[in-house]
Each structure stands twice: as structure tokens, then as C-alpha cells.
Design a protein around this motif. Structure first.
Motif, PDB file in Angstrom:
ATOM      1  N   HIS A 324     -13.764  13.358 -49.566  1.00 24.33           N
ATOM      2  CA  HIS A 324     -15.043  12.783 -49.136  1.00 24.33           C
ATOM      3  C   HIS A 324     -16.145  13.841 -49.142  1.00 24.33           C
ATOM      4  O   HIS A 324     -17.272  13.591 -49.602  1.00 24.33           O
ATOM      5  CB  HIS A 324     -14.903  12.164 -47.743  1.00 24.33           C
ATOM      6  N   ALA A 325     -15.825  15.023 -48.624  1.00 22.64           N
ATOM      7  CA  ALA A 325     -16.832  16.084 -48.583  1.00 22.64           C
ATOM      8  C   ALA A 325     -17.254  16.504 -49.985  1.00 22.64           C
ATOM      9  O   ALA A 325     -18.460  16.663 -50.271  1.00 22.64           O
ATOM     10  CB  ALA A 325     -16.278  17.286 -47.807  1.00 22.64           C
ATOM     11  N   SER A 326     -16.281  16.681 -50.880  1.00 20.41           N
ATOM     12  CA  SER A 326     -16.617  17.114 -52.233  1.00 20.41           C
ATOM     13  C   SER A 326     -17.311  16.001 -53.019  1.00 20.41           C
ATOM     14  O   SER A 326     -18.134  16.274 -53.901  1.00 20.41           O
ATOM     15  CB  SER A 326     -15.364  17.582 -52.977  1.00 20.41           C
ATOM     16  N   THR A 327     -17.021  14.750 -52.686  1.00 20.86           N
ATOM     17  CA  THR A 327     -17.708  13.634 -53.357  1.00 20.86           C
ATOM     18  C   THR A 327     -19.182  13.608 -52.975  1.00 20.86           C
ATOM     19  O   THR A 327     -20.055  13.373 -53.827  1.00 20.86           O
ATOM     20  CB  THR A 327     -17.038  12.295 -53.009  1.00 20.86           C
ATOM     21  N   ARG A 328     -19.487  13.873 -51.702  1.00 18.46           N
ATOM     22  CA  ARG A 328     -20.899  13.940 -51.288  1.00 18.46           C
ATOM     23  C   ARG A 328     -21.633  15.024 -52.078  1.00 18.46           C
ATOM     24  O   ARG A 328     -22.759  14.831 -52.538  1.00 18.46           O
ATOM     25  CB  ARG A 328     -21.000  14.215 -49.780  1.00 18.46           C
ATOM     26  N   SER A 329     -20.974  16.168 -52.229  1.00 17.97           N
ATOM     27  CA  SER A 329     -21.596  17.253 -53.002  1.00 17.97           C
ATOM     28  C   SER A 329     -21.772  16.861 -54.466  1.00 17.97           C
ATOM     29  O   SER A 329     -22.797  17.166 -55.083  1.00 17.97           O
ATOM     30  CB  SER A 329     -20.732  18.514 -52.906  1.00 17.97           C
TER      31      SER A 329
END
Length: 493
Positions: A324-329
Motif C-alpha cells: 500500500h505504501a509503495s503503491t501510493r508512491s
């Protein structure tokens, strides 16, 4: 039934980050993208012939009796440790039997090879309670598995406590059949044979009867498999997960993703979600090539697009949080024209609070709503138009296995609307309440007032208990194209 899951089960894989469903965990790395896991052979691989052969070979090795006491002690201890280790290394992700079965099989062979050596293992296994269980173990083995499978299928309950209760109840049945059936038959005088010649003749006769029965079963199965409808379903059963990573790329901040279609296109559609997003990638890739947009793929097995914490095998899915965190980035780096979300809606019971606990259904729905809202906001912050492909209704268990089993048929395996929507209704309704403008639902196409189809125009809809077949996905190309074009045009108006 819980556990049908958001993941591909023994077909697990992912694209775009590291790390069953939550039940199935992924089995690839971000750089590998999406690839099928080695599939279990539907025939020979399920027949544990080599496991039985291991015991037979051991019995034929004359040198075993000449092994010294110290070596046989080591055999017993190492073998017992391998059996214990198998309790931890064998998981629901792995095809069984398979190479992983070497742990318990080799362990058992070593314990037997250890014989009566004076070791702690023999002290334990020679205890009266263990001897009592050992006498009844084969009867117990024959009783417990069908009982667990049938009761779980009838109740829809997937719980270790249910399994333990069934195990205890079948031990009672095993004790009764051991005393009243197994022992009386084993010691029945007319069945006893004297001398090697009589033993070999009797055994050969039994094997001949078994071979004739097996040949009859094979002939019936072969006749059924020649049916055109069954051949289509057999093809679906052999279908691996979709090849959902045509080309691998990395963003300027190091976020891995996959891409299809022209990479220099003016417009980009980014799909995010779990294996229920990945199942649409081949169809979307074909549309991207036809319509001239870039398709960016960010999927992780057993991890929804909704930014929620979920369980995998009963533990927090840390890989999902990182995804989820890397998808936001990645969204910030790529700045897609359209952000398309798709995921399984059967995560109810797997969504956890910040404390790592599974709350009530209403609280899980609220967390799901907040998680989806967060994704939508991430899209809008970079000017992307949100769109969504809803999860499909569910078949009764594995549709392909249901239809192709002896006596199976599409009519028999077609679920009622209530059963088809039971596992997905709560989270699907939660998503609908967010009122995303561009949404594609298959409910009206697949379901009437009473039942939901598992075959559409002669094409199997499902490849297992929740994923769609690639053959059916291809038939929906026009519908998916219309959704994408609608969302893309909204950004131009």
C-alpha cells in the motif's frame, strides 16, 4: 465459504512488490512480476505411490539389520525431528504430495530404520498410550479426512477448533471399527493363508481385482472427459494464473511496476489490487494495445486495493502494508490518467484494526470504506479519474472441480444468488456506498432473480472458487473497454 480467498491458493503470485490468501500469500518478487507457481499434476502427483514405495524399499534392504546401535539411535532421533519439522514447513501454499512430502516420509523411514534402538524416540513411541493410538491409527486415518472435508463443505466453517473436534470424534469411530471390523477381519480364519505360495497367490488375486476396478473407473472417467463441455472445464482447471507482467519497470523513486501497451502514450491507466485485479490484466493489455494507452500494473496476491490491514495465514500481512505504501508512491510518480481498482470482496473476517485484532463485521466494513476512500483520494490528488471493476459473485466451491467430478454438471454446480453473494455482499455494498462514478458490475449479467451462472454462452466463467477464467475474461473485452473509455473521456471533459 471463508477461505475461498482473495489469492490464487496454490497458484499464488504477484506483481509490483515483495513478499496466501489471506488467505493465500504471493510467491514472486516485484522484479519477477506475475508468474504461475509450479502446478500440481492432476493425476500422478496426487497418488502417493512413491511414499508407500519408500517403506517397501526399506523392508527389502537386508543391510539395515546390520547397522550398529549408535547409528540406529541417530536414525530414530533425526527421523523424529524431521517429522516434527514437517508440521511447520508444510503449509496450505504447497502442493501435497510433492517434494515437500520428503520431510515426513524420510523422517518415518529413518524412525523405522532405527528399529528398537535404545533411544528417547523409542521410549516415547513405546509408551502404552502411543501404542494404543498406533493400533488404531490406520482406522483413524481413514475416518478423519472425509469427515473433515464433508463437514467443512456442509457447514462452511473453516476453523482449527472444528478440525480438532472432528479429529477427536473420528478417533472414537476408529476405536469402534478397529475392535468390531478391522481386527475381526484380520483374524478371520478363512482369510488366513499358509506359506509363501498361498500368500503370493492371494495377494496377486487381490491386485488383479483392484486393477480391474481401477480400469473400470478409468474407462468411465475417460468417457466423461470426452464430453465437449467437460473438455472446456478441464482446460479451465489446467489454466495457470494470468501472465500479468508483460514488461517490468521502476519509477524514479524505485517503485516496481509492470507495464503493457505503448509506453510513450499520452494517457495511462493504472490498475491496482489483488489477484482479482491481476485476472483482468491480459484483457486490459489487449485493450491498451488497441486503444493506444499505457497500462500500468500494481497487483499483490491476497492484498486488496483498499488500504486496510489484512491477515495472511492468521498473521498480519506485512507485505500488504508495504504494498500500500509503495503503491501510493507509485501513483505520485506515475500520475496516471485513470486509477482502476479491482479486488476480492471476500476479506470479511481477515480485516484487522490498528491493534491487530479482527473487529466486528460493521467495524471491518468501516475500515474497508476508509481504505478505499484513501486510494480514491490518492488518485484525485494527482488528477487521476477513479474507476472500479466490482468483484464477481461466487460459485459453489471450485466450479471447475465441481463440474468435472464424477456425477458433476453445470446445473448441479450453479449457486443460488444468496450463496453466490454471501461472502462478498458486505464489502461490495460498502464500496457501492462510496459512489465511484465509473464502476463495472457483473451481477446483472451473471445472475437472475434466483441463480448465478458459472457458464456464460458456453464459456466457463470461473477457473476455481473465485477467480474468473481467462476464456471468459476475453469475452468481456468490449465491456471493459467501455468502462476504460468512459473514465478516460471524463478526464478530457
Amino acid at each position: 465459504m471463508k477461505g475461498d480467498g482473495p489469492g490464487w491458493g496454490n497458484k499464488g503470485h504477484h506483481c509490483g512488490t515483495s513478499s496466501k490468501p489471506a488467505p493465500d500469500p504471493p510467491t514472486t518478487t516485484p522484479q519477477e512480476g506475475l508468474r504461475p507457481q509450479a502446478k500440481e499434476n492432476p493425476g500422478i502427483a496426487r497418488v502417493p505411490a512413491w511414499e508407500f514405495a519408500a517403506g517397501g524399499i526399506l523392508a527389502l534392504l537386508p543391510a539395515i539389520s546390520a547397522v550398529n546401535e549408535m547409528t540406529r539411535k541417530a536414525f530414530s532421533v533425526v527421523g523424529f525431528l524431521l517429522i516434527l519439522l514437517s508440521c511447520f514447513v508444510i503449509t496450505a501454499n504447497q502442493a501435497f504430495p510433492g517434494s515437500i512430502a520428503l520431510f515426513p516420509v524420510v523422517g518415518t523411514v529413518l524412525v523405522i530404520a532405527g528399529g528398537t534402538a535404545d533411544s528417547p524416540v523409542n521410549w516415547l513411541l513405546g509408551a502404552r498410550p502411543m501404542q494404543w493410538i498406533g493400533d488404531r491409527s490406520y482406522s483413524w486415518y481413514l475416518w478423519h479426512w472425509p469427515a473433515m472435508i464433508l463437514i467443512a463443505a456442509a457447514t462452511g466453517i473453516d476453523s482449527p477448533w472444528l478440525g480438532l473436534g472432528i479429529g477427536a470424534a473420528t478417533l472414537v469411530l476408529a476405536h469402534y471399527t478397529f475392535l468390531k471390523i478391522e481386527n475381526p477381519v484380520r483374524h478371520y480364519r478363512p482369510l488366513k493363508v499358509k506359506g509363501p505360495s498361498a500368500t503370493y497367490a492371494f495377494t496377486s488375486a487381490l491386485l488383479a481385482v483392484a486393477a480391474l476396478v481401477a480400469a473400470g473407473v478409468f474407462a468411465v472417467g475417460t468417457e466423461k472427459s470426452m464430453n465437449a463441455d467437460i473438455q472446456k472445464w478441464n482446460a479451465v482447471r489446467e489454466q495457470g494464473p494470468p501472465a500479468a507482467c508483460p514488461t517490468k519497470r521502476t519509477t524514479k523513486t524505485g517503485q516496481a511496476y509492470c507495464v503493457a501497451g505503448p509506453e510513450n502514450a499520452a494517457k495511462t491507466v493504472m490498475i491496482v489490487g489483488d489477484s482479482h485485479a491481476a485476472q483482468w490484466v491480459p484483457t486490459l493489455a489487449a485493450i491498451a494495445a488497441d486503444d493506444g494507452f499505457r497500462l500500468v500494473i500494481r497487483t499483490l496476491d491476497a492484498c486488496p486495493a483498499a488500504e486496510v490491514s489484512v491477515l495472511a495465514n492468521g498473521s498480519p500481512n506485512k507485505a500488504c502494508a508495504a504494498f500500500h505504501a509503495s503503491t501510493r508512491s507509485a501513483i505520485e510518480d506515475i500520475r496516471p490518467t485513470v486509477l482502476l481498482t479491482a479486488n476480492s470482496d471476500s476479506y470479511l473476517g481477515q480485516i484487522t484494526s490498528a491493534a491487530g485484532k479482527v473487529p466486528t463485521a460493521d467495524e471491518q466494513a468501516a475500515l474497508w470504506s476508509a481504505g478505499m476512500t484513501s486510494v480514491i483520494q490518492s488518485a484525485r490528488q494527482v488528477g487521476a479519474e477513479p474507476a472500479s471493476i466490482e468483484d464477481t459473485p461466487r460459485p459453489i466451491g471450485d466450479a471447475a472441480i465441481c463440474v468435472t467430478r464424477p456425477g458433476g454438471s453445470e446445473d448441479e454446480c450453479t449457486p443460488s444468488v444468496e450463496k453466490a453473494e454471501a461472502d462478498v455482499a458486505v464489502l461490495k455494498d460498502t464500496e457501492r456506498a462510496l459512489k465511484i462514478e465509473h464502476v463495472l458490475s457483473f451481477d446483472d449479467d451473471l445472475c437472475d432473480k434466483s441463480t448465478c451462472k458459472i457458464s456464460d454462452g458456453g464459456t466457463p466463467v470461473f477457473s476455481d472458487q473465485s477467480h474468473i477464467s481467462q476464456a471468459w475474461a476475453a469475452t468481456q473485452k468490449g465491456t471493459i473497454r467501455a468502462l476504460v473509455r468512459e473514465a478516460l473521456s471524463a478526464t478530457s471533459s
